[in-house]
Design a protein around this motif. Structure first.
Motif, PDB file in Angstrom:
ATOM      1  N   VAL A   1      -6.169   5.092  12.140  1.00  0.00           N
ATOM      2  CA  VAL A   1      -4.884   5.757  11.987  1.00  0.00           C
ATOM      3  C   VAL A   1      -4.473   5.608  10.524  1.00  0.00           C
ATOM      4  CG1 VAL A   1      -2.430   5.736  12.584  1.00  0.00           C
ATOM      5  CG2 VAL A   1      -4.156   5.372  14.368  1.00  0.00           C
ATOM      6  N   GLN A   2      -4.262   6.716   9.855  1.00  0.00           N
ATOM      7  CA  GLN A   2      -3.857   6.676   8.454  1.00  0.00           C
ATOM      8  C   GLN A   2      -2.362   6.921   8.364  1.00  0.00           C
ATOM      9  OE1 GLN A   2      -4.959   9.899   5.710  1.00  0.00           O
ATOM     10  NE2 GLN A   2      -5.728   8.345   4.290  1.00  0.00           N
ATOM     11  N   VAL A   3      -1.689   6.085   7.572  1.00  0.00           N
ATOM     12  CA  VAL A   3      -0.250   6.237   7.345  1.00  0.00           C
ATOM     13  C   VAL A   3      -0.043   6.582   5.881  1.00  0.00           C
ATOM     14  CG1 VAL A   3       2.012   5.155   7.518  1.00  0.00           C
ATOM     15  CG2 VAL A   3       0.217   4.527   9.139  1.00  0.00           C
ATOM     16  N   VAL A   4       0.727   7.633   5.611  1.00  0.00           N
ATOM     17  CA  VAL A   4       0.935   8.123   4.250  1.00  0.00           C
ATOM     18  C   VAL A   4       2.432   8.216   3.965  1.00  0.00           C
ATOM     19  CG1 VAL A   4       0.420   9.960   2.599  1.00  0.00           C
ATOM     20  CG2 VAL A   4      -1.151   9.530   4.505  1.00  0.00           C
ATOM     21  N   ASN A   5       2.840   7.685   2.814  1.00  0.00           N
ATOM     22  CA  ASN A   5       4.227   7.811   2.374  1.00  0.00           C
ATOM     23  C   ASN A   5       4.360   9.149   1.654  1.00  0.00           C
ATOM     24  OD1 ASN A   5       6.798   7.612   1.356  1.00  0.00           O
ATOM     25  ND2 ASN A   5       6.536   5.579   0.465  1.00  0.00           N
TER      26      ASN A   5
ATOM     27  N   SER B   1      13.275  -3.016   3.484  1.00  0.00           N
ATOM     28  CA  SER B   1      14.161  -2.416   2.467  1.00  0.00           C
ATOM     29  C   SER B   1      13.377  -1.565   1.475  1.00  0.00           C
ATOM     30  CB  SER B   1      14.917  -3.518   1.719  1.00  0.00           C
ATOM     31  OG  SER B   1      14.012  -4.430   1.113  1.00  0.00           O
ATOM     32  N   ASP B   2      12.075  -1.842   1.314  1.00  0.00           N
ATOM     33  CA  ASP B   2      11.260  -1.088   0.361  1.00  0.00           C
ATOM     34  C   ASP B   2      10.875   0.297   0.867  1.00  0.00           C
ATOM     35  OD1 ASP B   2      10.808  -3.131  -1.778  1.00  0.00           O
ATOM     36  OD2 ASP B   2       9.941  -4.233  -0.112  1.00  0.00           O
ATOM     37  N   LEU B   3      10.794   0.466   2.186  1.00  0.00           N
ATOM     38  CA  LEU B   3      10.262   1.711   2.732  1.00  0.00           C
ATOM     39  C   LEU B   3      11.197   2.447   3.687  1.00  0.00           C
ATOM     40  CD1 LEU B   3       6.595   0.567   3.520  1.00  0.00           C
ATOM     41  CD2 LEU B   3       7.384   1.834   1.514  1.00  0.00           C
TER      42      LEU B   3
ATOM     43  N   LYS C   1      -3.316  13.393   0.054  1.00  0.00           N
ATOM     44  CA  LYS C   1      -4.421  12.703  -0.630  1.00  0.00           C
ATOM     45  C   LYS C   1      -3.992  12.007  -1.911  1.00  0.00           C
ATOM     46  CE  LYS C   1      -6.167  16.972  -2.820  1.00  0.00           C
ATOM     47  NZ  LYS C   1      -5.590  16.757  -4.127  1.00  0.00           N
ATOM     48  N   ASP C   2      -2.888  12.434  -2.511  1.00  0.00           N
ATOM     49  CA  ASP C   2      -2.414  11.809  -3.746  1.00  0.00           C
ATOM     50  C   ASP C   2      -1.211  10.901  -3.523  1.00  0.00           C
ATOM     51  OD1 ASP C   2      -4.358  13.127  -5.332  1.00  0.00           O
ATOM     52  OD2 ASP C   2      -3.125  14.938  -5.380  1.00  0.00           O
ATOM     53  N   LYS C   3      -0.876  10.642  -2.263  1.00  0.00           N
ATOM     54  CA  LYS C   3       0.291   9.814  -1.945  1.00  0.00           C
ATOM     55  C   LYS C   3      -0.151   8.397  -1.561  1.00  0.00           C
ATOM     56  CE  LYS C   3       3.184  13.345  -2.214  1.00  0.00           C
ATOM     57  NZ  LYS C   3       4.232  13.432  -3.251  1.00  0.00           N
ATOM     58  N   PRO C   4       0.768   7.422  -1.676  1.00  0.00           N
ATOM     59  CA  PRO C   4       0.437   6.059  -1.218  1.00  0.00           C
ATOM     60  C   PRO C   4       0.064   6.076   0.256  1.00  0.00           C
ATOM     61  CG  PRO C   4       2.472   6.066  -2.511  1.00  0.00           C
ATOM     62  CD  PRO C   4       2.122   7.509  -2.252  1.00  0.00           C
ATOM     63  N   ASN C   5      -1.043   5.449   0.610  1.00  0.00           N
ATOM     64  CA  ASN C   5      -1.493   5.490   2.005  1.00  0.00           C
ATOM     65  C   ASN C   5      -2.255   4.220   2.363  1.00  0.00           C
ATOM     66  OD1 ASN C   5      -4.656   6.073   1.998  1.00  0.00           O
ATOM     67  ND2 ASN C   5      -3.736   7.211   0.299  1.00  0.00           N
ATOM     68  N   ILE C   6      -2.455   4.029   3.652  1.00  0.00           N
ATOM     69  CA  ILE C   6      -3.245   2.911   4.152  1.00  0.00           C
ATOM     70  C   ILE C   6      -3.933   3.321   5.448  1.00  0.00           C
ATOM     71  CG2 ILE C   6      -1.307   1.910   5.456  1.00  0.00           C
ATOM     72  CD1 ILE C   6      -2.455  -0.874   4.739  1.00  0.00           C
TER      73      ILE C   6
ATOM     74  N   ALA D   1       0.815  -1.218   0.000  1.00  0.00           N
ATOM     75  CA  ALA D   1       0.000   0.000   0.000  1.00  0.00           C
ATOM     76  C   ALA D   1       0.845   1.264   0.000  1.00  0.00           C
ATOM     77  CB  ALA D   1      -0.935  -0.004   1.207  1.00  0.00           C
ATOM     78  N   LEU D   2       1.989   1.219   0.680  1.00  0.00           N
ATOM     79  CA  LEU D   2       2.805   2.430   0.847  1.00  0.00           C
ATOM     80  C   LEU D   2       3.940   2.560  -0.153  1.00  0.00           C
ATOM     81  CD1 LEU D   2       3.085   2.613   4.759  1.00  0.00           C
ATOM     82  CD2 LEU D   2       1.493   3.828   3.244  1.00  0.00           C
ATOM     83  N   ALA D   3       4.243   1.503  -0.876  1.00  0.00           N
ATOM     84  CA  ALA D   3       5.332   1.579  -1.851  1.00  0.00           C
ATOM     85  C   ALA D   3       4.941   2.514  -2.991  1.00  0.00           C
ATOM     86  CB  ALA D   3       5.644   0.191  -2.398  1.00  0.00           C
TER      87      ALA D   3
END
Length: 223
Positions: free
Chosen positions: A210-214, A138-140, A102-107, A47-49
């Motif tokens: 809780v929303q997490v956004v990259n 390693s991805d994040l 709002k336009d970023k990868p999030n979950i 979701a965040l990549a």
């Protein structure tokens, strides 16, 4: 008559038992006795990549492709809020973060807390631990993330704003202490009940999240 009744009862019993034995046995699913809202590390990473790079166009000579660099306004905003305490963010800064996010990868993670507190409930620890492993994968690892707290519509605005901020801080503190994530890579913000996920059901559990956004992936941030 009694013998006939007994014979009929025996026949009916045999039919019922036979029917029961012929019914298919329903398999037991692992999620039946566990909290199905817990997410896995892989789900969070996916979701965040950042989105995959587009393939090179044949016949064109161009350099290596990368994710679009954040705008100057985005970079300035992150520099302004990185390392700040949650309570120090103004309402304008909170809205600016929401606009960029709002336009970023999030979950969205449905993390529950003890009643009227910011203590993470025991049943949600698995999700928070999965988040910690994902953010240090390693991805994040090394990216900048927003951790945003949200409540449902119960209670007043100031109460929910304070509660959402404390809960976002609680998640950040856990990630920093347990997974050695740099505090400056986690921007915490609270939105109270101002951004309901399901406005049609303001008291729904889905709103307590809780929303997490990259906000800035590590490869872009290094440029």
């Amino acid at each position: 008559m009694k013998l006939a009744a007994k014979g009929l009862t025996a026949i009916l019993s045999t039919l019922v038992i036979g029917a029961a034995l012929s019914l298919p046995v329903m398999p037991a699913f692992a999620g039946d006795e566990t909290n199905s809202k817990n997410v896995t590390e892989d789900e969070i990473v996916r979701a965040l990549a950042p989105p995959p790079k587009k393939p090179l166009t044949r016949g064109l000579s161009i350099g290596p492709q990368s994710e679009p660099a954040p705008s100057a306004a985005e970079t300035k905003l992150l520099q302004t809020v990185r390392g700040r305490t949650t309570r120090s963010l103004s309402s304008t800064e909170r809205e600016e973060i929401a606009s960029v996010a709002k336009d970023k990868p999030n979950i969205d993670l449905e993390i529950t807390f003890d009643y009227n507190s910011a203590n993470i409930s025991s049943k949600s620890l698995a999700s928070v631990q999965a988040l910690g492993r994902a953010l240090t994968s390693s991805d994040l690892k090394g990216s900048t993330f927003v951790v945003a707290g949200h409540t449902d519509a119960a209670g007043g605005e100031s109460y929910n704003q304070d509660l959402s901020e404390r809960r976002a801080d609680s998640i950040k503190r856990y990630l920093v202490e347990k997974y050695n994530i740099s505090a400056t890579d986690l921007v915490t913000v609270g939105y109270g009940k101002s951004k309901l996920k399901d406005p049609s059901q303001p008291m729904a559990e889905a709103n307590r999240r809780v929303q997490v956004v990259n906000m800035e992936n590590k490869t872009t941030a290094a440029k």
